[in-house]
Motif scaffolding. Structure first.
Motif, PDB file in Angstrom:
ATOM      1  N   TRP A   1      48.915  49.516  40.545  1.00 57.59           N
ATOM      2  CA  TRP A   1      47.985  48.451  40.183  1.00 57.59           C
ATOM      3  C   TRP A   1      46.903  48.948  39.234  1.00 57.59           C
ATOM      4  N   GLY A   2      46.616  50.213  39.268  1.00 54.97           N
ATOM      5  CA  GLY A   2      45.650  50.783  38.340  1.00 54.97           C
ATOM      6  C   GLY A   2      44.200  50.490  38.683  1.00 54.97           C
ATOM      7  N   SER A   3      43.947  50.058  39.893  1.00 56.53           N
ATOM      8  CA  SER A   3      42.555  49.814  40.297  1.00 56.53           C
ATOM      9  C   SER A   3      42.381  50.204  41.754  1.00 56.53           C
ATOM     10  N   PHE A   4      41.265  50.840  42.012  1.00 56.60           N
ATOM     11  CA  PHE A   4      40.966  51.296  43.365  1.00 56.60           C
ATOM     12  C   PHE A   4      39.952  50.336  43.968  1.00 56.60           C
ATOM     13  N   THR A   5      40.460  49.255  44.560  1.00 56.84           N
ATOM     14  CA  THR A   5      39.595  48.261  45.191  1.00 56.84           C
ATOM     15  C   THR A   5      40.036  48.079  46.636  1.00 56.84           C
ATOM     16  N   PRO A   6      39.170  47.518  47.473  1.00 60.06           N
ATOM     17  CA  PRO A   6      39.572  47.271  48.868  1.00 60.06           C
ATOM     18  C   PRO A   6      40.812  46.373  48.968  1.00 60.06           C
ATOM     19  N   LEU A   7      40.926  45.412  48.067  1.00 62.47           N
ATOM     20  CA  LEU A   7      42.071  44.510  48.112  1.00 62.47           C
ATOM     21  C   LEU A   7      43.383  45.241  47.802  1.00 62.47           C
ATOM     22  N   THR A   8      43.368  46.116  46.801  1.00 62.45           N
ATOM     23  CA  THR A   8      44.601  46.857  46.503  1.00 62.45           C
ATOM     24  C   THR A   8      44.923  47.848  47.621  1.00 62.45           C
ATOM     25  N   MET A   9      43.899  48.416  48.249  1.00 65.98           N
ATOM     26  CA  MET A   9      44.142  49.322  49.373  1.00 65.98           C
ATOM     27  C   MET A   9      44.796  48.571  50.540  1.00 65.98           C
ATOM     28  N   VAL A  10      44.231  47.421  50.910  1.00 69.87           N
ATOM     29  CA  VAL A  10      44.786  46.627  52.011  1.00 69.87           C
ATOM     30  C   VAL A  10      46.187  46.154  51.648  1.00 69.87           C
ATOM     31  N   GLY A  11      46.368  45.711  50.397  1.00 66.88           N
ATOM     32  CA  GLY A  11      47.698  45.285  49.948  1.00 66.88           C
ATOM     33  C   GLY A  11      48.699  46.423  50.038  1.00 66.88           C
TER      34      GLY A  11
ATOM     35  N   ALA B   1      53.401  56.105  54.978  1.00 65.65           N
ATOM     36  CA  ALA B   1      52.584  54.918  54.685  1.00 65.65           C
ATOM     37  C   ALA B   1      51.450  55.267  53.736  1.00 65.65           C
ATOM     38  N   LEU B   2      50.832  56.408  53.937  1.00 62.27           N
ATOM     39  CA  LEU B   2      49.758  56.839  53.045  1.00 62.27           C
ATOM     40  C   LEU B   2      50.291  57.053  51.629  1.00 62.27           C
ATOM     41  N   GLY B   3      51.440  57.706  51.527  1.00 59.71           N
ATOM     42  CA  GLY B   3      52.047  57.932  50.215  1.00 59.71           C
ATOM     43  C   GLY B   3      52.392  56.635  49.508  1.00 59.71           C
ATOM     44  N   LEU B   4      52.988  55.700  50.237  1.00 59.90           N
ATOM     45  CA  LEU B   4      53.320  54.408  49.641  1.00 59.90           C
ATOM     46  C   LEU B   4      52.063  53.650  49.225  1.00 59.90           C
ATOM     47  N   THR B   5      51.016  53.754  50.011  1.00 62.87           N
ATOM     48  CA  THR B   5      49.755  53.090  49.664  1.00 62.87           C
ATOM     49  C   THR B   5      49.165  53.688  48.392  1.00 62.87           C
TER      50      THR B   5
END
Length: 178
Positions: free
Chosen positions: A24-34, A13-17
C-alpha cells in the motif's frame, strides 16, 4: 496448538502484514489493521504446514554466505552482460542435475532460491525426494564447465548449511559429528 505453532503463525501474520503495508505504500493505522485482517484470513483459509527448524543461525557464517552471494551476483551479472554484447558468439546452455548432500526441505529451498537469484542460472525442476536440483545454466563450454558449475552449487549448499543448518545437515556434509 502448541506454543511453537502459535509463534510460527504469529511470525507469518506479522510478515504478511508488513508486506501488505509495503504494497500500500503508507504506514497508517488503517493499513495496519487491514494487513492484520488479510493475514488472519489468508492463514485461516490457507493454513501453513508445520515447519520445524532444527538448525541454528551462525552469524559469522551468515556474513560469509552473504558476502560471497553478493560477489557471485555481481560477477555473474557482468558475465551475462558481456555475453549479451558478444557478437558472433552463440552461447550453449545446459540443464544440469545436481544431487545435494544435505537435502532437507529448508536447505533445498534456500539453495534453489539463492541459485535462481544469480544471473545465468535458473532452477527448472526439483526432485525433493532424492534431493536433486535441475539447473539451467547459460554458456556451458563443455564437461569441465558442467563439473565446475556442479561444484559451485555444492559449495553454495555448504555455505548455506554452515550459516543456517542443523548439526545433522553439517554431518551430512561430512564436517561435524552428529
Amino acid at each position: 496448538m502448541t506454543g511453537g505453532r502459535w509463534r510460527d503463525r504469529g511470525v507469518a501474520a506479522l510478515g504478511l502484514t508488513v508486506i501488505w503495508v509495503l504494497l500500500w505504500g503508507s504506514f497508517t493505522p488503517l493499513t495496519m489493521v487491514g494487513g492484520v485482517v488479510v493475514a488472519v484470513i489468508v492463514l485461516t483459509v490457507f493454513p501453513l504446514p508445520p515447519v520445524t527448524y532444527a538448525g541454528r543461525i551462525h552469524p559469522l557464517s551468515v556474513l560469509r554466505f552473504a558476502g560471497r552471494f553478493l560477489t557471485d551476483m555481481v560477477l555473474a551479472s557482468a558475465q551475462v552482460a558481456a555475453l549479451a554484447f558478444r557478437f558472433g558468439h552463440v552461447p550453449r546452455s545446459a540443464v544440469i542435475a545436481v544431487p545435494l548432500r544435505a537435502p532437507s526441505d529448508l536447505g533445498l529451498t534456500m539453495t534453489a532460491e539463492a541459485l535462481s537469484l544469480v544471473p545465468g542460472s535458473l532452477i527448472v525442476d526439483v526432485d525433493r525426494k532424492r534431493g536433486i536440483l535441475f539447473v539451467h545454466v547459460l554458456d556451458v563450454s563443455g564437461p569441465d564447465s558442467v563439473e565446475r558449475f556442479r561444484q559451485d552449487v555444492l559449495d553454495l549448499e555448504s555455505r548455506i548449511i554452515h550459516a543456517f543448518g542443523s548439526p545433522a545437515e553439517r554431518h551430512a556434509l561430512g564436517e561435524v559429528p552428529a
